[in-house]
Design a protein around this motif. Structure first.
Motif, mmCIF file in Angstrom:
data_model
loop_
_atom_site.group_PDB
_atom_site.id
_atom_site.type_symbol
_atom_site.label_atom_id
_atom_site.label_comp_id
_atom_site.label_asym_id
_atom_site.label_seq_id
_atom_site.Cartn_x
_atom_site.Cartn_y
_atom_site.Cartn_z
ATOM 1 N N ALA A 1 12.356 3.526 2.815
ATOM 2 C CA ALA A 1 13.698 4.115 2.949
ATOM 3 C C ALA A 1 14.156 4.765 1.654
ATOM 4 C CB ALA A 1 14.691 3.027 3.366
ATOM 5 N N SER A 2 13.215 5.253 0.876
ATOM 6 C CA SER A 2 13.560 5.814 -0.431
ATOM 7 C C SER A 2 14.509 7.006 -0.331
ATOM 8 C CB SER A 2 12.285 6.241 -1.164
ATOM 9 O OG SER A 2 11.550 7.177 -0.383
ATOM 10 N N GLU A 3 14.544 7.696 0.795
ATOM 11 C CA GLU A 3 15.420 8.854 0.960
ATOM 12 C C GLU A 3 16.740 8.495 1.620
ATOM 13 O OE1 GLU A 3 13.250 11.779 3.089
ATOM 14 O OE2 GLU A 3 11.708 12.044 1.545
ATOM 15 N N ASP A 4 16.963 7.197 1.875
ATOM 16 C CA ASP A 4 18.215 6.745 2.495
ATOM 17 C C ASP A 4 18.929 5.810 1.520
ATOM 18 O OD1 ASP A 4 20.277 5.771 4.006
ATOM 19 O OD2 ASP A 4 19.050 5.226 5.752
ATOM 20 N N PRO A 5 19.864 6.322 0.742
ATOM 21 C CA PRO A 5 20.535 5.502 -0.281
ATOM 22 C C PRO A 5 21.214 4.255 0.297
ATOM 23 C CG PRO A 5 21.030 7.826 -0.603
ATOM 24 C CD PRO A 5 20.339 7.721 0.723
ATOM 25 N N GLU A 6 21.821 4.372 1.462
ATOM 26 C CA GLU A 6 22.504 3.220 2.039
ATOM 27 C C GLU A 6 21.509 2.110 2.398
ATOM 28 O OE1 GLU A 6 24.859 4.379 5.328
ATOM 29 O OE2 GLU A 6 26.247 5.617 4.131
ATOM 30 N N ALA A 7 20.372 2.483 2.958
ATOM 31 C CA ALA A 7 19.350 1.489 3.306
ATOM 32 C C ALA A 7 18.768 0.845 2.053
ATOM 33 C CB ALA A 7 18.246 2.138 4.134
ATOM 34 N N ARG B 1 21.203 -1.682 0.797
ATOM 35 C CA ARG B 1 21.233 -2.871 1.643
ATOM 36 C C ARG B 1 20.005 -3.760 1.400
ATOM 37 N NH1 ARG B 1 21.488 -0.397 5.886
ATOM 38 N NH2 ARG B 1 19.398 -0.621 6.791
#
Length: 417
Positions: free
Chosen positions: A184-190, A193
């Protein structure tokens, strides 16, 4: 005159006959006493010089048998284990070993499980038996009790298995979470979390390792080597400060009373860790907006005054079956809740060992739905110092707590800011 002479002659003859019979009876009696009997054949064997002294200092149970399998010598430990009964060796496998050794002169050794004498629970004694010839007529049997050694080994084996299992959970979680972060490196929220979860698991792993170290330390160290008078109010204040953040996040009120001017004798660091574990458990297992109280008082007992420190919560309580096991290592009343609170299952085991090593005890009163009270009893500093110095040795086994004590309410605690 003739009649009187005849009577005198008869009396003389009777006297002579009586004397002859008495002499023959005496000679026959002497001959019978010198004649060997069946009993004397079995009691004649004498231990070789020095053997009796050696057997008396051996730690093993010792039994010496003659050629008729009769017991010539047996130590008190052999009788205590039930090896000898009625002058005979009562364990058939050992008796057969003795006969085989007497026949061929070879030394034999075997491990056996024997029924425990005087109990109806089927418990067994683990023993190691060794048989060797002793001279030309006697056989020596040495028996060593391995029960305690096997129990300790089982405890250690279970402890290693439990530690491995407990470490595997957070380590596995960290591995999975790290993979999730990479995916999930491209999803800051993930990422945020998953990173938060990694921090929680890392904290849990750190706590587990630290408590394993603490448990090992309290088991191996003698707390009385660095013992000193310790103020109870300082221990209480330190325990409250340790849990202030957790209590504040749940709006739990912590209160203390009765600790002023009370002192216990022991290792300050270990006592602080024990009381801190009790207070931390009370906070972690209490619902929000409830109260945790810490009360202390002096209790007079025949062996010297004790200091009781009671930690009371308003949690869900503990069932009767769980109260018998809560002081075991890694035992959790509610494993799911322990994972949420970060519990390792070692806190109460540490408290138990600290209390015992200081000559005290820890007990619990609890009722489901009404909360719990853990009471730590320790010798008071000063006059009770001698009692603390006579603490029992610890086993590396954790069994159930000795008893569940009834709770005698202490004075109402005073709320601290």
């Amino acid at each position: 005159m003739d009649v009187n002479a005849a009577v005198a002659a008869a009396a003389a003859i009777a006297g002579v006959l009586t004397g002859v019979i008495a002499m023959l009876a005496f000679r026959w009696s002497e001959r019978e006493q010198k004649r060997p009997t069946r009993t004397s054949l079995h009691t004649d064997p004498v231990l070789p010089p020095g053997v009796d002294t050696v057997l008396s200092v051996l730690r093993s149970s010792a039994v010496v048998l003659d050629e008729a399998d009769a017991v010539v010598k047996a130590s008190s430990a052999a009788y205590a284990l039930g090896l000898v009964r009625g002058g005979k060796l009562s364990v058939e496998p050992m008796l057969q070993m003795a006969r085989d050794t007497r026949r061929d002169g070879e030394i034999r050794q075997v491990e056996l499980d024997l029924p425990r004498r005087g109990t109806g629970r089927g418990e067994a004694l683990a023993v190691s038996a060794r048989v060797a010839p002793l001279g030309s007529r006697l056989v020596l049997l040495l028996v060593e009790d391995l029960t305690e050694a096997r129990r300790i080994e089982a405890v250690r084996r279970d402890f290693v298995a439990n530690v491995s299992h407990e470490l595997k959970t957070p380590v596995g979680a960290l591995s999975l979470l790290s993979e999730a972060v990479m995916d999930a490196s491209e999803d800051p929220e993930a990422v945020e979390r998953f990173a938060g979860r990694m921090q929680i698991e890392a904290t849990r792993l750190t706590s587990l390792v630290q408590e394993i170290i603490d448990l090992s330390r309290v088991q191996n160290d003698d707390p009385l080597e660095d013992a000193e008078p310790v103020r109870v109010d300082e221990l209480v204040a330190e325990a409250i400060d340790r849990c202030r953040h957790q209590a504040g996040s749940k709006q739990i009120t912590m209160a203390a009373a009765g600790a002023a001017e009370l002192r216990v004798w022991g290792n300050r660091g270990q006592l602080a860790a024990a009381l801190g574990n009790l207070v931390e458990n009370a906070v972690n297992y209490s619902p929000a907006r409830t109260r945790v109280g810490i009360s202390a008082r002096r209790v007079a007992v025949p062996s010297g005054d004790l200091i009781e420190v009671a930690v009371t919560d308003q949690g869900i309580g503990i069932s009767d079956k769980d109260k018998e096991r809560i002081f075991e290592r890694f035992y959790r009343v509610d494993p799911a809740r322990s994972r949420q609170t970060g519990g390792t299952g070692l806190g109460l085991a540490i408290v138990k060992h600290v209390a015992a090593s200081h000559g005290g005890e820890v007990t619990v009163w609890s009722s489901e739905g009404q909360g719990s009270t853990f009471t730590l009893r320790l010798p008071e500093a000063g006059a009770a110092r001698d009692r603390a110095l006579q603490h029992p040795d610890l086993d590396d086994e954790d069994g159930p707590t000795p008893e569940s004590a009834s709770y005698d309410p202490l004075p109402a605690p005073e709320v601290l800011p």
